[in-house]
Design an enzyme around this catalytic site. Structure first.
Site, PDB file in Angstrom:
ATOM      1  N   GLY A  30       0.831  -1.203   0.000  1.00  0.00           N
ATOM      2  CA  GLY A  30       0.000   0.000   0.000  1.00  0.00           C
ATOM      3  C   GLY A  30       0.864   1.250   0.000  1.00  0.00           C
ATOM      4  NE  ARG A  34       0.337   7.224  14.829  1.00  0.00           N
ATOM      5  CZ  ARG A  34       0.433   8.506  15.220  1.00  0.00           C
ATOM      6  NH1 ARG A  34      -0.172   8.926  16.310  1.00  0.00           N
ATOM      7  NH2 ARG A  34       1.117   9.371  14.494  1.00  0.00           N
ATOM      8  CG  ASP A  58       6.856   9.997  15.945  1.00  0.00           C
ATOM      9  OD1 ASP A  58       6.077  10.107  14.979  1.00  0.00           O
ATOM     10  OD2 ASP A  58       6.768   9.073  16.774  1.00  0.00           O
ATOM     11  NE  ARG A  67       4.830  12.976  10.381  1.00  0.00           N
ATOM     12  CZ  ARG A  67       4.058  11.897  10.460  1.00  0.00           C
ATOM     13  NH1 ARG A  67       3.745  11.403  11.639  1.00  0.00           N
ATOM     14  NH2 ARG A  67       3.601  11.326   9.366  1.00  0.00           N
ATOM     15  CG  HIS A  75       4.216   6.204  16.272  1.00  0.00           C
ATOM     16  ND1 HIS A  75       4.770   7.366  15.785  1.00  0.00           N
ATOM     17  CD2 HIS A  75       3.417   5.732  15.282  1.00  0.00           C
ATOM     18  CE1 HIS A  75       4.313   7.581  14.570  1.00  0.00           C
ATOM     19  NE2 HIS A  75       3.484   6.603  14.240  1.00  0.00           N
TER      20      HIS A  75
HETATM   21  N1  LIG Z   1       4.670   3.413  12.439  1.00  0.00           N
HETATM   22  C1  LIG Z   1       4.493   4.495  11.707  1.00  0.00           C
HETATM   23  O1  LIG Z   1       5.187   5.505  11.881  1.00  0.00           O
HETATM   24  C2  LIG Z   1       3.457   4.515  10.637  1.00  0.00           C
HETATM   25  C3  LIG Z   1       2.533   3.495  10.569  1.00  0.00           C
HETATM   26  N2  LIG Z   1       1.584   3.494   9.583  1.00  0.00           N
HETATM   27  C4  LIG Z   1       0.692   2.336   9.555  1.00  0.00           C
HETATM   28  O2  LIG Z   1       1.092   1.487   8.480  1.00  0.00           O
HETATM   29  C5  LIG Z   1      -0.039   0.713   8.050  1.00  0.00           C
HETATM   30  C6  LIG Z   1      -0.164   0.789   6.525  1.00  0.00           C
HETATM   31  O3  LIG Z   1      -0.549   2.079   6.134  1.00  0.00           O
HETATM   32  P1  LIG Z   1      -0.804   2.390   4.573  1.00  0.00           P
HETATM   33  O4  LIG Z   1       0.298   1.815   3.761  1.00  0.00           O
HETATM   34  O5  LIG Z   1      -1.126   3.814   4.479  1.00  0.00           O
HETATM   35  O6  LIG Z   1      -2.129   1.531   4.319  1.00  0.00           O
HETATM   36  P2  LIG Z   1      -2.637   0.969   2.908  1.00  0.00           P
HETATM   37  O7  LIG Z   1      -4.066   0.591   3.095  1.00  0.00           O
HETATM   38  O8  LIG Z   1      -2.282   1.896   1.810  1.00  0.00           O
HETATM   39  O9  LIG Z   1      -1.770  -0.358   2.705  1.00  0.00           O
HETATM   40  C7  LIG Z   1      -1.888  -1.473   3.528  1.00  0.00           C
HETATM   41  C8  LIG Z   1      -1.719  -2.707   2.640  1.00  0.00           C
HETATM   42  O10 LIG Z   1      -1.695  -3.865   3.471  1.00  0.00           O
HETATM   43  C9  LIG Z   1      -2.289  -4.907   2.712  1.00  0.00           C
HETATM   44  N3  LIG Z   1      -2.668  -5.993   3.600  1.00  0.00           N
HETATM   45  C10 LIG Z   1      -3.709  -6.069   4.464  1.00  0.00           C
HETATM   46  N4  LIG Z   1      -3.711  -7.259   5.082  1.00  0.00           N
HETATM   47  C11 LIG Z   1      -2.644  -7.948   4.620  1.00  0.00           C
HETATM   48  C12 LIG Z   1      -2.110  -9.231   4.886  1.00  0.00           C
HETATM   49  N5  LIG Z   1      -2.660 -10.049   5.769  1.00  0.00           N
HETATM   50  N6  LIG Z   1      -1.008  -9.616   4.212  1.00  0.00           N
HETATM   51  C13 LIG Z   1      -0.430  -8.793   3.304  1.00  0.00           C
HETATM   52  N7  LIG Z   1      -0.896  -7.570   3.004  1.00  0.00           N
HETATM   53  C14 LIG Z   1      -1.987  -7.160   3.657  1.00  0.00           C
HETATM   54  C15 LIG Z   1      -3.469  -4.228   2.034  1.00  0.00           C
HETATM   55  O11 LIG Z   1      -3.942  -5.000   0.928  1.00  0.00           O
HETATM   56  C16 LIG Z   1      -2.865  -2.902   1.633  1.00  0.00           C
HETATM   57  O12 LIG Z   1      -2.334  -2.932   0.310  1.00  0.00           O
HETATM   58  C17 LIG Z   1      -1.239   1.265   8.826  1.00  0.00           C
HETATM   59  O13 LIG Z   1      -1.521   0.451   9.937  1.00  0.00           O
HETATM   60  C18 LIG Z   1      -0.759   2.642   9.277  1.00  0.00           C
HETATM   61  O14 LIG Z   1      -1.433   3.092  10.419  1.00  0.00           O
HETATM   62  C19 LIG Z   1       1.513   4.458   8.638  1.00  0.00           C
HETATM   63  C20 LIG Z   1       2.405   5.515   8.669  1.00  0.00           C
HETATM   64  C21 LIG Z   1       3.422   5.620   9.673  1.00  0.00           C
HETATM   65  O1  LIG Z   2      -0.894   8.937  11.753  1.00  0.00           O
HETATM   66  C1  LIG Z   2      -1.032   7.738  11.440  1.00  0.00           C
HETATM   67  O2  LIG Z   2      -2.031   7.066  11.713  1.00  0.00           O
HETATM   68  C2  LIG Z   2       0.073   7.062  10.708  1.00  0.00           C
HETATM   69  C3  LIG Z   2       1.316   7.240  11.467  1.00  0.00           C
HETATM   70  O3  LIG Z   2       1.591   6.525  12.413  1.00  0.00           O
HETATM   71  C4  LIG Z   2       2.035   8.506  11.238  1.00  0.00           C
HETATM   72  O4  LIG Z   2       1.971   9.073  10.140  1.00  0.00           O
HETATM   73  O5  LIG Z   2       2.700   8.936  12.174  1.00  0.00           O
END
Ligand SMILES: NC(=O)C1=CN([C@@H]2O[C@H](COP(=O)(O)OP(=O)(O)OC[C@H]3O[C@@H](n4cnc5c(N)ncnc54)[C@H](O)[C@@H]3O)[C@@H](O)[C@H]2O)C=CC1
Ligand SMILES: O=C([O-])CC(=O)C(=O)O
Length: 308
Positions: A9, A88, A148, A151, A175
Site C-alpha cells: 500500500g 492509531r 516523529d 517531523r 508513537h
Molecule cells: N509506524 C508508523 O510511523 C506509521 C505506521 N503506519 C501504519 O502502516 C499501516 C499501513 O498504512 P498504509 O500503507 O497507508 O495503508 P494501505 O491501506 O495503503 O496499505 C496497507 C496494505 O496492506 C495490505 N494488507 C492487508 N492485510 C494484509 C495481509 N494479511 N497480508 C499482506 N498484506 C496485507 C493491504 O492490501 C494494503 O495494500 C497502517 O496500519 C498505518 O497506520 C503508517 C504511517 C506511519
Molecule cells: O498517523 C497515522 O495514523 C500514521 C502514522 O503513524 C504517522 O503518520 O505517524
C-alpha cells in the site's frame, strides 16, 4: 541484501521506492494479500529504475511467502490505516491479527531475519511481534521515533526560520497523539540549544504540533501519511543493511531501561548489522521523565487489549 516489505500500500510502496533509490539492497520483495497489487506496484517501480538510476531488483508477489525466503530484513506495513478523527489505537482490532499472522509467515521462511514493525498501533504491534515470535529482542524493531523526529525537526526549523539541515532533535516515547515525548531539552541548532532562540511558549507549540503530526496529515489527506513514513523506514533499513551504527529512536523491548519493563516503546538505539545493537541511556529533564512514564501507561493500556 534481500529486503521484504509486506503491504504494498501507500507506506510499503513508498518504503520500497526509497530503498531502491538509495541503491544499497540487491533485492526488494513486495508482498500483498490483494491479488496482483504488489506485482503492479513492483512493475511500476521497476519502470523508474532507468530514470532514477538504481539497480535494486523489485519483485511483487501475492501472498506467497516462499518468495520471501532468506530475507535479511522484513518490514511489516500490512494493515489498515486510520481515517480522520480516529486514533492509531483504534486500529488494533484488525491489525493485531494481521501482524501476528504475517510475522509468523515471514519468520517461517526467514528465521534469521530482522523484523521492522510499522503497522499501527506500532508500539503494541511491536510488543505483539515480541510475544508471538521467538526472535531475540535485538531483531524486532518498531518504527515510529525516526518519523516523529523528522517531523520534530521540520517543526523546529519552521519555528526557527532555519533550514532543516541546521536542526537536530529526537522524539522518544509511544508513537501516539499524546504519548510522543519530543526532547526539547536536547534539541539544537548547530549545537546551540534551541531554547536560546525560542520562547517556552513557541517550543511548547512545536512540541504539540509534533505530537499530532500524523493526525494533522490524516485530516489533510483523508488517510495517513506515506512519504515521510516510507523514508523513515528506508533509513532504518539502510542503517542495518550498511551496518552504519546510527542512532535512531525505535520501539524496542525494555528490561529496566528508562525504568520500564515488559513494554516496547521508543528510546534511542544504535542500529547496525545485528539490528538493535544497544539501547542508549540519555539524561531526561524531570518533565520528560514524567511524560515518558505517562506515555508508557498509555502503551500498556493498549497492550492490555491484545489476546496473547
Ligand atoms: N509506524 C508508523 O510511523 C506509521 C505506521 N503506519 C501504519 O502502516 C499501516 C499501513 O498504512 P498504509 O500503507 O497507508 O495503508 P494501505 O491501506 O495503503 O496499505 C496497507 C496494505 O496492506 C495490505 N494488507 C492487508 N492485510 C494484509 C495481509 N494479511 N497480508 C499482506 N498484506 C496485507 C493491504 O492490501 C494494503 O495494500 C497502517 O496500519 C498505518 O497506520 C503508517 C504511517 C506511519
Ligand atoms: O498517523 C497515522 O495514523 C500514521 C502514522 O503513524 C504517522 O503518520 O505517524
Amino acid at each position: 541484501m534481500k529486503v521484504t516489505v509486506v503491504g504494498a500500500g501507500a507506506v510499503g510502496a513508498s518504503c520500497a521506492e526509497y530503498i531502491a533509490i538509495k541503491d544499497f539492497a540487491s533485492e526488494v520483495v513486495l508482498l500483498d494479500i490483494k491479488e496482483g497489487y504488489a506485482e503492479g506496484k513492483a512493475m511500476d517501480l521497476m519502470q523508474t529504475a532507468s530514470l532514477n538510476g538504481f539497480d535494486t531488483k523489485i519483485t511483487g508477489i501475492t501472498n506467497d511467502y516462499s518468495k520471501t525466503a532468506n530475507s535479511d530484513i522484513c518490514v511489516i506495513t500490512s494493515g489498515i490505516p486510520r481515517k480522520p478523527g480516529m486514533t492509531r489505537e483504534e486500529l488494533i482490532g484488525i491489525n493485531a491479527g494481521i501482524v501476528k499472522a504475517v510475522s509468523s509467515s515471514l519468520i517461517e521462511h526467514s528465521p534469521n531475519t530482522i523484523l521492522i514493525v510499522v503497522s499501527n498501533p506500532m508500539d503494541t504491534m511491536t510488543y505483539l511481534a515480541h510475544k508471538s515470535t521467538n526472535l531475540p529482542k535485538n531483531r524486532i524493531i518498531g518504527m515510529g521515533g525516526a518519523l516523529d523526529s523528522a517531523r520534530f525537526k521540520y517543526r523546529l526549523a519552521e519555528a526557527l526560520g532555519a533550514p532543516i539541515s541546521d536542526v537536530d532533535g529526537m522524539v522518544i516515547g509511544g508513537h501516539s497523539d499524546t504519548g510522543m515525548v519530543p526532547l526539547t531539552s536536547h534539541a539544537t541548532r548547530n549545537s546551540i540549544k534551541v531554547s536560546e532562540f525560542l520562547s517556552e511558549d513557541r517550543l511548547n507549540q512545536v512540541k504539540e504540533d509534533t505530537k499530532v503530526g500524523g493526525a494533522t496529515l490524516t485530516k489533510l489527506l483523508g488517510t495517513s501519511a506515506w512519504y515521510a513514513p516510507g523514508a523513515a523506514v528506508s533509513a532504518l533499513v539502510q542503517a542495518i543493511a550498511c551496518d552504519q551504527k546510527k542512532m535512531f529512536p525505535c520501539s524496542t523491548f525494555l528490561e529496566g531501561e528508562y525504568g520500564l519493563n515488559d513494554i516496547c516503546i521508543g528510546v534511542p538505539v544504535i542500529l547496525g548489522k545485528n539490528g538493535i545493537e544497544s539501547i542508549v541511556d540519555i539524561p531526561l529533564s524531570d518533565a520528560e521523565k514524567a511524560h515518558m512514564q505517562t506515555s508508557a501507561e498509555g502503551v500498556r493500556k493498549t497492550n492490555g487489549l491484545l489476546e496473547l
